[in-house]
Design a protein around this motif. Structure first.
Motif, PDB file in Angstrom:
ATOM      1  N   ASN A   3      -2.659  -9.598   1.096  1.00 37.69           N
ATOM      2  CA  ASN A   3      -1.992 -10.639   1.874  1.00 37.69           C
ATOM      3  C   ASN A   3      -1.572 -10.083   3.235  1.00 37.69           C
ATOM      4  O   ASN A   3      -1.880  -8.943   3.582  1.00 37.69           O
ATOM      5  N   ALA A   4      -0.841 -10.886   3.988  1.00 39.57           N
ATOM      6  CA  ALA A   4      -0.450 -10.486   5.346  1.00 39.57           C
ATOM      7  C   ALA A   4       0.452  -9.255   5.341  1.00 39.57           C
ATOM      8  O   ALA A   4       0.435  -8.453   6.289  1.00 39.57           O
ATOM      9  N   PHE A   5       1.243  -9.079   4.294  1.00 33.41           N
ATOM     10  CA  PHE A   5       2.155  -7.941   4.238  1.00 33.41           C
ATOM     11  C   PHE A   5       1.386  -6.652   3.941  1.00 33.41           C
ATOM     12  O   PHE A   5       1.696  -5.597   4.499  1.00 33.41           O
ATOM     13  N   ASP A   6       0.395  -6.739   3.063  1.00 38.52           N
ATOM     14  CA  ASP A   6      -0.500  -5.595   2.867  1.00 38.52           C
ATOM     15  C   ASP A   6      -1.174  -5.227   4.195  1.00 38.52           C
ATOM     16  O   ASP A   6      -1.268  -4.055   4.574  1.00 38.52           O
ATOM     17  N   ALA A   7      -1.638  -6.258   4.911  1.00 33.67           N
ATOM     18  CA  ALA A   7      -2.335  -6.029   6.176  1.00 33.67           C
ATOM     19  C   ALA A   7      -1.418  -5.372   7.201  1.00 33.67           C
ATOM     20  O   ALA A   7      -1.863  -4.542   7.998  1.00 33.67           O
ATOM     21  N   ALA A   8      -0.136  -5.745   7.196  1.00 36.04           N
ATOM     22  CA  ALA A   8       0.803  -5.155   8.151  1.00 36.04           C
ATOM     23  C   ALA A   8       0.948  -3.657   7.926  1.00 36.04           C
ATOM     24  O   ALA A   8       0.981  -2.870   8.883  1.00 36.04           O
ATOM     25  N   VAL A   9       1.041  -3.244   6.670  1.00 35.68           N
ATOM     26  CA  VAL A   9       1.166  -1.818   6.365  1.00 35.68           C
ATOM     27  C   VAL A   9      -0.127  -1.084   6.710  1.00 35.68           C
ATOM     28  O   VAL A   9      -0.108  -0.010   7.330  1.00 35.68           O
ATOM     29  N   ALA A  10      -1.264  -1.674   6.323  1.00 42.03           N
ATOM     30  CA  ALA A  10      -2.554  -1.039   6.614  1.00 42.03           C
ATOM     31  C   ALA A  10      -2.768  -0.913   8.120  1.00 42.03           C
ATOM     32  O   ALA A  10      -3.282   0.104   8.608  1.00 42.03           O
ATOM     33  N   THR A  11      -2.360  -1.938   8.873  1.00 43.81           N
ATOM     34  CA  THR A  11      -2.512  -1.903  10.323  1.00 43.81           C
ATOM     35  C   THR A  11      -1.601  -0.849  10.943  1.00 43.81           C
ATOM     36  O   THR A  11      -2.011  -0.116  11.853  1.00 43.81           O
ATOM     37  N   ALA A  12      -0.374  -0.763  10.463  1.00 42.35           N
ATOM     38  CA  ALA A  12       0.552   0.245  10.976  1.00 42.35           C
ATOM     39  C   ALA A  12      -0.006   1.650  10.764  1.00 42.35           C
ATOM     40  O   ALA A  12       0.073   2.506  11.648  1.00 42.35           O
ATOM     41  N   ALA A  13      -0.560   1.893   9.587  1.00 40.15           N
ATOM     42  CA  ALA A  13      -1.141   3.209   9.306  1.00 40.15           C
ATOM     43  C   ALA A  13      -2.342   3.481  10.216  1.00 40.15           C
ATOM     44  O   ALA A  13      -2.506   4.594  10.727  1.00 40.15           O
ATOM     45  N   ALA A  87       9.075  -0.507   1.530  1.00 45.18           N
ATOM     46  CA  ALA A  87       9.898  -1.669   1.207  1.00 45.18           C
ATOM     47  C   ALA A  87       9.125  -2.965   1.391  1.00 45.18           C
ATOM     48  O   ALA A  87       9.228  -3.902   0.566  1.00 45.18           O
ATOM     49  N   LEU A  88       8.346  -3.040   2.455  1.00 42.04           N
ATOM     50  CA  LEU A  88       7.547  -4.236   2.711  1.00 42.04           C
ATOM     51  C   LEU A  88       6.511  -4.438   1.612  1.00 42.04           C
ATOM     52  O   LEU A  88       6.320  -5.559   1.111  1.00 42.04           O
ATOM     53  N   TRP A  89       5.867  -3.347   1.220  1.00 38.83           N
ATOM     54  CA  TRP A  89       4.840  -3.413   0.180  1.00 38.83           C
ATOM     55  C   TRP A  89       5.448  -3.749  -1.182  1.00 38.83           C
ATOM     56  O   TRP A  89       4.923  -4.605  -1.911  1.00 38.83           O
ATOM     57  N   LYS A  90       6.546  -3.106  -1.542  1.00 40.15           N
ATOM     58  CA  LYS A  90       7.169  -3.359  -2.843  1.00 40.15           C
ATOM     59  C   LYS A  90       7.675  -4.795  -2.961  1.00 40.15           C
ATOM     60  O   LYS A  90       7.625  -5.405  -4.032  1.00 40.15           O
ATOM     61  N   THR A  91       8.170  -5.342  -1.857  1.00 43.78           N
ATOM     62  CA  THR A  91       8.754  -6.675  -1.889  1.00 43.78           C
ATOM     63  C   THR A  91       7.699  -7.766  -1.867  1.00 43.78           C
ATOM     64  O   THR A  91       7.820  -8.769  -2.587  1.00 43.78           O
ATOM     65  N   TYR A  92       6.643  -7.578  -1.058  1.00 42.08           N
ATOM     66  CA  TYR A  92       5.701  -8.673  -0.842  1.00 42.08           C
ATOM     67  C   TYR A  92       4.238  -8.323  -1.069  1.00 42.08           C
ATOM     68  O   TYR A  92       3.389  -9.220  -1.100  1.00 42.08           O
ATOM     69  N   GLY A  93       3.890  -7.047  -1.195  1.00 45.28           N
ATOM     70  CA  GLY A  93       2.489  -6.656  -1.234  1.00 45.28           C
ATOM     71  C   GLY A  93       1.801  -6.970  -2.549  1.00 45.28           C
ATOM     72  O   GLY A  93       2.437  -7.114  -3.601  1.00 45.28           O
ATOM     73  N   ASP A  94       0.465  -7.060  -2.483  1.00 47.18           N
ATOM     74  CA  ASP A  94      -0.355  -7.325  -3.668  1.00 47.18           C
ATOM     75  C   ASP A  94      -1.293  -6.167  -4.002  1.00 47.18           C
ATOM     76  O   ASP A  94      -1.561  -5.902  -5.174  1.00 47.18           O
ATOM     77  N   LEU A  95      -1.806  -5.506  -2.985  1.00 44.84           N
ATOM     78  CA  LEU A  95      -2.800  -4.454  -3.194  1.00 44.84           C
ATOM     79  C   LEU A  95      -2.148  -3.152  -3.650  1.00 44.84           C
ATOM     80  O   LEU A  95      -0.963  -2.928  -3.399  1.00 44.84           O
TER      81      LEU A  95
END
Length: 235
Positions: A3-13, A87-95
């Motif tokens: 989802n978008a939250f997974d994408a945010a973490v992947a993009t940040a990395a 925190a973003l991944w644990k709260t909203y992530g799927d992958l």
């Protein structure tokens, strides 16, 4: 599949690799999110406290060299971004956590084309890089130019450790120890205790009604409230 939250973490990395002058594993910041499923806007603060051993007098006159101190190791703050990603991944992530770092690891390992923006930063800062950084971001005594290829194998290994072992590798683990040792050897204040106590906090955002909209931004300690002041003046 995420989802978008997974994408945010992947993009940040990934941005840590392609825009190393900006925020990454060693950085901190703020994240404002809207969770459509909950109809809720939230502020994730990853601007953790500065190292507890900092002597603030070193950054202002009459201290000799106070301007240089603002740019060197003494000015390094506690890196909290990875806590925010977690925190973003644990709260909203799927992958799975490890999946989020695969693109960044590949970019660092295989190499990227130096962009015009990255080239401009390298030209400006290369002379003050330590020797090991000059080896990464240049060759033959000069920084890489736009269009050349830069590989970052050390960063690839760090991201791979982060993917495999989780944030603990930075907060209490081997990568965190290396960072502390490097900062201290250069005269900085970051300690293992700072990393151990590092957190990312969910906070309430602040907002203002503007025309037919509610405009949100991050609350203090972020400094983005000035945006709302401008909207209020225009109202």
């Amino acid at each position: 599949g995420g989802n978008a939250f997974d994408a945010a973490v992947a993009t940040a990395a990934a941005l840590n690799v392609v825009e190393p002058m900006n925020s990454g594993v060693g950085g901190y910041g703020t994240i404002l999110v809207y969770a459509a499923g909950e109809g809720e806007c939230r502020f994730l603060n990853s601007s953790d406290r500065i190292p507890r051993g900092v002597d603030s007098d070193l950054f202002r006159p009459p201290t000799i060299g106070y301007e240089a101190n603002r740019r060197g190791a003494k000015a390094v703050s506690t890196p909290a971004n990875v806590r925010a990603w977690e925190a973003l991944w644990k709260t909203y992530g799927d992958l799975p956590w490890t999946t989020l770092f695969e693109p960044a690891i590949n970019l660092a390992q295989d190499g990227i084309v130096v962009s015009r923006l990255l080239s401009l930063f390298l030209q400006r800062e290369y002379a003050v890089f330590p020797a090991h950084a000059q080896e990464i971001y240049g060759h033959d005594g000069r920084p890489y130019q736009a269009g050349e290829i830069v590989t970052q194998h050390d960063l690839a290994r760090t991201l791979a450790q982060l993917a495999d072992e989780g944030p603990a590798v930075l907060y209490g683990g081997s990568v965190g120890q290396q960072i502390v040792d490097c900062v201290k050897s250069a005269g900085g204040f970051l300690s293992n205790a700072d990393l151990d106590l590092c957190t990312a906090e969910w906070r309430e955002p602040i907002g203002i009604a503007y025309r037919d909209y509610k405009i949100y931004t991050a609350s203090p300690p972020a400094t983005s409230f000035a945006t709302l002041i401008r909207l209020g003046i225009m109202s």
